[in-house]
Each structure stands twice: as structure tokens, then as C-alpha cells.
Design a protein around this motif. Structure first.
Motif, PDB file in Angstrom:
ATOM      1  N   LEU A 259      37.655 -55.630 -22.986  1.00 19.10           N
ATOM      2  CA  LEU A 259      37.218 -56.140 -24.283  1.00 19.10           C
ATOM      3  C   LEU A 259      38.299 -55.961 -25.334  1.00 19.10           C
ATOM      4  O   LEU A 259      38.554 -56.859 -26.146  1.00 19.10           O
ATOM      5  CB  LEU A 259      35.935 -55.422 -24.713  1.00 19.10           C
ATOM      6  N   ARG A 260      38.959 -54.796 -25.331  1.00 17.84           N
ATOM      7  CA  ARG A 260      39.977 -54.518 -26.359  1.00 17.84           C
ATOM      8  C   ARG A 260      41.184 -55.442 -26.227  1.00 17.84           C
ATOM      9  O   ARG A 260      41.802 -55.825 -27.233  1.00 17.84           O
ATOM     10  CB  ARG A 260      40.414 -53.044 -26.255  1.00 17.84           C
ATOM     11  N   LYS A 261      41.526 -55.824 -25.022  1.00 15.52           N
ATOM     12  CA  LYS A 261      42.727 -56.631 -24.805  1.00 15.52           C
ATOM     13  C   LYS A 261      42.588 -58.059 -25.328  1.00 15.52           C
ATOM     14  O   LYS A 261      43.563 -58.798 -25.390  1.00 15.52           O
ATOM     15  CB  LYS A 261      43.070 -56.640 -23.314  1.00 15.52           C
ATOM     16  N   ARG A 262      41.392 -58.434 -25.717  1.00 11.83           N
ATOM     17  CA  ARG A 262      41.175 -59.777 -26.263  1.00 11.83           C
ATOM     18  C   ARG A 262      41.596 -59.882 -27.727  1.00 11.83           C
ATOM     19  O   ARG A 262      41.611 -60.982 -28.294  1.00 11.83           O
ATOM     20  CB  ARG A 262      39.700 -60.164 -26.137  1.00 11.83           C
ATOM     21  N   TYR A 263      41.902 -58.755 -28.361  1.00 14.63           N
ATOM     22  CA  TYR A 263      42.187 -58.738 -29.797  1.00 14.63           C
ATOM     23  C   TYR A 263      43.682 -58.561 -30.040  1.00 14.63           C
ATOM     24  O   TYR A 263      44.257 -57.508 -29.725  1.00 14.63           O
ATOM     25  CB  TYR A 263      41.420 -57.600 -30.481  1.00 14.63           C
ATOM     26  N   ASP A 264      44.314 -59.586 -30.632  1.00 11.17           N
ATOM     27  CA  ASP A 264      45.701 -59.440 -31.039  1.00 11.17           C
ATOM     28  C   ASP A 264      45.745 -59.001 -32.502  1.00 11.17           C
ATOM     29  O   ASP A 264      44.701 -58.838 -33.157  1.00 11.17           O
ATOM     30  CB  ASP A 264      46.483 -60.738 -30.828  1.00 11.17           C
ATOM     31  N   ALA A 265      46.953 -58.816 -33.033  1.00  9.48           N
ATOM     32  CA  ALA A 265      47.101 -58.292 -34.395  1.00  9.48           C
ATOM     33  C   ALA A 265      46.427 -59.193 -35.426  1.00  9.48           C
ATOM     34  O   ALA A 265      45.801 -58.707 -36.379  1.00  9.48           O
ATOM     35  CB  ALA A 265      48.579 -58.119 -34.718  1.00  9.48           C
ATOM     36  N   ASN A 266      46.525 -60.501 -35.232  1.00 12.43           N
ATOM     37  CA  ASN A 266      45.934 -61.421 -36.196  1.00 12.43           C
ATOM     38  C   ASN A 266      44.410 -61.345 -36.166  1.00 12.43           C
ATOM     39  O   ASN A 266      43.749 -61.347 -37.212  1.00 12.43           O
ATOM     40  CB  ASN A 266      46.394 -62.849 -35.909  1.00 12.43           C
ATOM     41  N   LYS A 267      43.841 -61.264 -34.981  1.00  9.55           N
ATOM     42  CA  LYS A 267      42.385 -61.186 -34.854  1.00  9.55           C
ATOM     43  C   LYS A 267      41.860 -59.873 -35.436  1.00  9.55           C
ATOM     44  O   LYS A 267      40.790 -59.835 -36.050  1.00  9.55           O
ATOM     45  CB  LYS A 267      41.982 -61.316 -33.383  1.00  9.55           C
ATOM     46  N   ILE A 268      42.626 -58.805 -35.257  1.00  9.83           N
ATOM     47  CA  ILE A 268      42.241 -57.513 -35.848  1.00  9.83           C
ATOM     48  C   ILE A 268      42.259 -57.611 -37.368  1.00  9.83           C
ATOM     49  O   ILE A 268      41.335 -57.156 -38.054  1.00  9.83           O
ATOM     50  CB  ILE A 268      43.177 -56.390 -35.358  1.00  9.83           C
ATOM     51  N   ARG A 269      43.316 -58.220 -37.905  1.00 14.84           N
ATOM     52  CA  ARG A 269      43.434 -58.361 -39.360  1.00 14.84           C
ATOM     53  C   ARG A 269      42.259 -59.157 -39.922  1.00 14.84           C
ATOM     54  O   ARG A 269      41.677 -58.791 -40.945  1.00 14.84           O
ATOM     55  CB  ARG A 269      44.761 -59.032 -39.713  1.00 14.84           C
ATOM     56  N   LEU A 270      41.885 -60.242 -39.251  1.00 16.87           N
ATOM     57  CA  LEU A 270      40.782 -61.068 -39.711  1.00 16.87           C
ATOM     58  C   LEU A 270      39.434 -60.353 -39.624  1.00 16.87           C
ATOM     59  O   LEU A 270      38.494 -60.696 -40.339  1.00 16.87           O
ATOM     60  CB  LEU A 270      40.730 -62.365 -38.889  1.00 16.87           C
ATOM     61  N   SER A 271      39.351 -59.337 -38.765  1.00 14.56           N
ATOM     62  CA  SER A 271      38.115 -58.554 -38.640  1.00 14.56           C
ATOM     63  C   SER A 271      37.930 -57.585 -39.808  1.00 14.56           C
ATOM     64  O   SER A 271      36.841 -57.031 -39.987  1.00 14.56           O
ATOM     65  CB  SER A 271      38.117 -57.765 -37.321  1.00 14.56           C
ATOM     66  N   ASN A 272      39.011 -57.380 -40.589  1.00 14.23           N
ATOM     67  CA  ASN A 272      38.970 -56.457 -41.732  1.00 14.23           C
ATOM     68  C   ASN A 272      38.328 -55.118 -41.340  1.00 14.23           C
ATOM     69  O   ASN A 272      37.303 -54.713 -41.900  1.00 14.23           O
ATOM     70  CB  ASN A 272      38.203 -57.085 -42.899  1.00 14.23           C
ATOM     71  N   PRO A 273      38.909 -54.415 -40.361  1.00 12.50           N
ATOM     72  CA  PRO A 273      38.277 -53.195 -39.850  1.00 12.50           C
ATOM     73  C   PRO A 273      38.245 -52.061 -40.870  1.00 12.50           C
ATOM     74  O   PRO A 273      39.096 -51.975 -41.759  1.00 12.50           O
ATOM     75  CB  PRO A 273      39.175 -52.825 -38.662  1.00 12.50           C
ATOM     76  N   LYS A 274      37.250 -51.221 -40.708  1.00 11.59           N
ATOM     77  CA  LYS A 274      37.139 -50.012 -41.523  1.00 11.59           C
ATOM     78  C   LYS A 274      38.134 -48.974 -41.010  1.00 11.59           C
ATOM     79  O   LYS A 274      38.408 -48.896 -39.816  1.00 11.59           O
ATOM     80  CB  LYS A 274      35.707 -49.455 -41.427  1.00 11.59           C
ATOM     81  N   LYS A 275      38.690 -48.171 -41.910  1.00  7.35           N
ATOM     82  CA  LYS A 275      39.697 -47.192 -41.529  1.00  7.35           C
ATOM     83  C   LYS A 275      39.055 -45.855 -41.149  1.00  7.35           C
ATOM     84  O   LYS A 275      38.080 -45.412 -41.765  1.00  7.35           O
ATOM     85  CB  LYS A 275      40.703 -46.986 -42.661  1.00  7.35           C
ATOM     86  N   ALA A 276      39.626 -45.234 -40.134  1.00  8.49           N
ATOM     87  CA  ALA A 276      39.152 -43.930 -39.670  1.00  8.49           C
ATOM     88  C   ALA A 276      40.342 -43.139 -39.137  1.00  8.49           C
ATOM     89  O   ALA A 276      41.439 -43.677 -38.958  1.00  8.49           O
ATOM     90  CB  ALA A 276      38.096 -44.107 -38.584  1.00  8.49           C
TER      91      ALA A 276
END
Length: 211
Positions: A31-48
Motif C-alpha cells: 500500500l505504501r509503495k503506491r504513494y510518490d512524493a507528489n501524491k503525499i504532498r496532495l494528501s496534506n498529511p498531518k505531522k508527527a
């Protein structure tokens, strides 16, 4: 590995190049390998942030702390992880987050911890967090005082992490993932997978390169 050896190699540990995503992806779920840097950025993830805390056991062997999270109605219920959590408005930076969470969850006082370095952040799709790990150490084994978020503390020998036989695969089923063969570590008979396994994979490569 004796704790004295660990401490004598800290300078090398601080300056060695990180393995980054290449190291992390050795233990990443599909599942994690489906996310590239751009897709992560667009997800606007919360920081931890999380803390990989190293310390000597009673035999002066280098060990580190994992925790089993308490069972709750949530994505990471009962999983094995490092102490850590989301950034708070009172935290001056992510390192402060890691130290605060370590105190809140297992009672380790921030002033007793020496931070060695920051590692590569890990994106966690199910909860949409971008978690930054920090390596730190204390000179004596702490007296852990777990809070309600922690079911138990788990003490792992560094040499067990560095042993390639600790890596395996397991058929896992979660609330967000069907039966999938997933790379993982088996440490003290606990299955460690997902974001924590990715962090440990980078830590393992870093130690193998530095020691």
C-alpha cells in the motif's frame, strides 16, 4: 553489542548517509509503495514524530524500546511502534514532539535523552500522517511509566535487529488491508510491520554502515 561500543561509534552514526526510501522500502507494505512524493504532498498529511530510544540493559547490551499500543477503535490499535504521536501547538519542532511523546507515553524525561540524529520521514497512508523518527539514547535503563495509550513496553536487543534472520513476511489482515503478504521484522516474537518496520529498516542499514 555492548553499550560502550554503541557510544564510541556515535560520531560515525551521526554523519553516515541515510538510506532513505530505498532502505525503508525493503520493509514497506505494498500500500505504501503506491504513494510518490507528489501524491503525499496532495494528501496534506498531518505531522508527527517518534523516538527510537537506545539504552543499556542490565548486561550492558545495547537495547532499544518498542511499545505495544493499547487496543482502541482506531487504525493503529494494538500495533507495535516507537513512542510518538502528532505535533502539538506547544512543540517548537518535531524533535520536541518526539521527546514530549516519549515522556507522556513511557515516562522518559527529555533532559536525560541525547538526540543523535533525525531520520527520513515515513508517510502512513491509513492515518494520513508524515512521521519523522529521531534516534536518541540515555546512559541508564529508564524506569518506564506507561500511560493509557501503551499496553506494554518491549525491550529489543540491537543485535537482534541487525540479524538478517529477524526479517520475514507474514499474511496480515487489518481494518484497511485484506490478506496481504507483508514484509516485517520478528523481534521478541512480536511482528513489527508498516511504518515502524520501515523506520527500523533504515536504522538497521545505518548501523550496519556505521559500526
Amino acid at each position: 553489542m555492548k553499550f560502550d561500543t554503541f557510544k564510541s561509534n556515535l560520531n560515525s552514526l551521526k554523519t553516515e548517509k541515510l538510506g532513505g526510501l530505498e532502505a525503508q522500502f525493503k520493509l514497506a507494505p505494498g500500500l505504501r509503495k503506491r504513494y510518490d512524493a507528489n501524491k503525499i504532498r496532495l494528501s496534506n498529511p498531518k505531522k508527527a514524530a517518534v523516538l527510537a530510544l537506545f539504552y543499556p540493559n542490565k548486561n550492558n547490551q545495547t537495547t532499544f524500546l518498542l511499545i505495544e499500543r493499547a487496543t482502541y477503535k482506531g487504525t493503529h490499535s494494538a500495533q507495535i511502534s516507537f513512542p510518538g504521536g502528532k505535533i502539538d501547538k506547544t512543540d517548537v519542532n518535531l524533535q520536541s514532539t518526539a521527546l514530549r511523546e516519549a515522556y507522556e507515553e513511557v515516562g522518559v524525561i527529555a533532559s536525560e535523552i541525547e538526540i543523535v540524529r533525525e531520520l527520513t520521514s515515513v508517510f502512513i497512508p491509513p492515518s494520513n500522517f508524515l512521521a519523522t523518527p529521531f534516534i536518541g539514547f540515555v546512559n541508564q535503563k529508564p524506569i518506564f511509566k506507561k500511560n493509557y495509550e501503551v499496553e506494554q513496553t518491549i525491550e529489543v536487543l540491537l543485535k537482534d535487529l541487525l540479524n538478517d534472520n529477524s526479517i520475514t513476511t507474514k499474511l496480515l489482515t487489518t481494518s484497511y488491508m485484506g490478506k496481504v503478504n507483508t514484509p516485517c521484522f520478528k523481534l521478541n516474537n512480536y511482528i513489527v510491520w508498516g511504518a515502524t518496520a520501515m523506520m527500523l529498516s533504515e536504522i538497521k542499514q545505518l548501523f550496519n554502515s556505521s559500526f
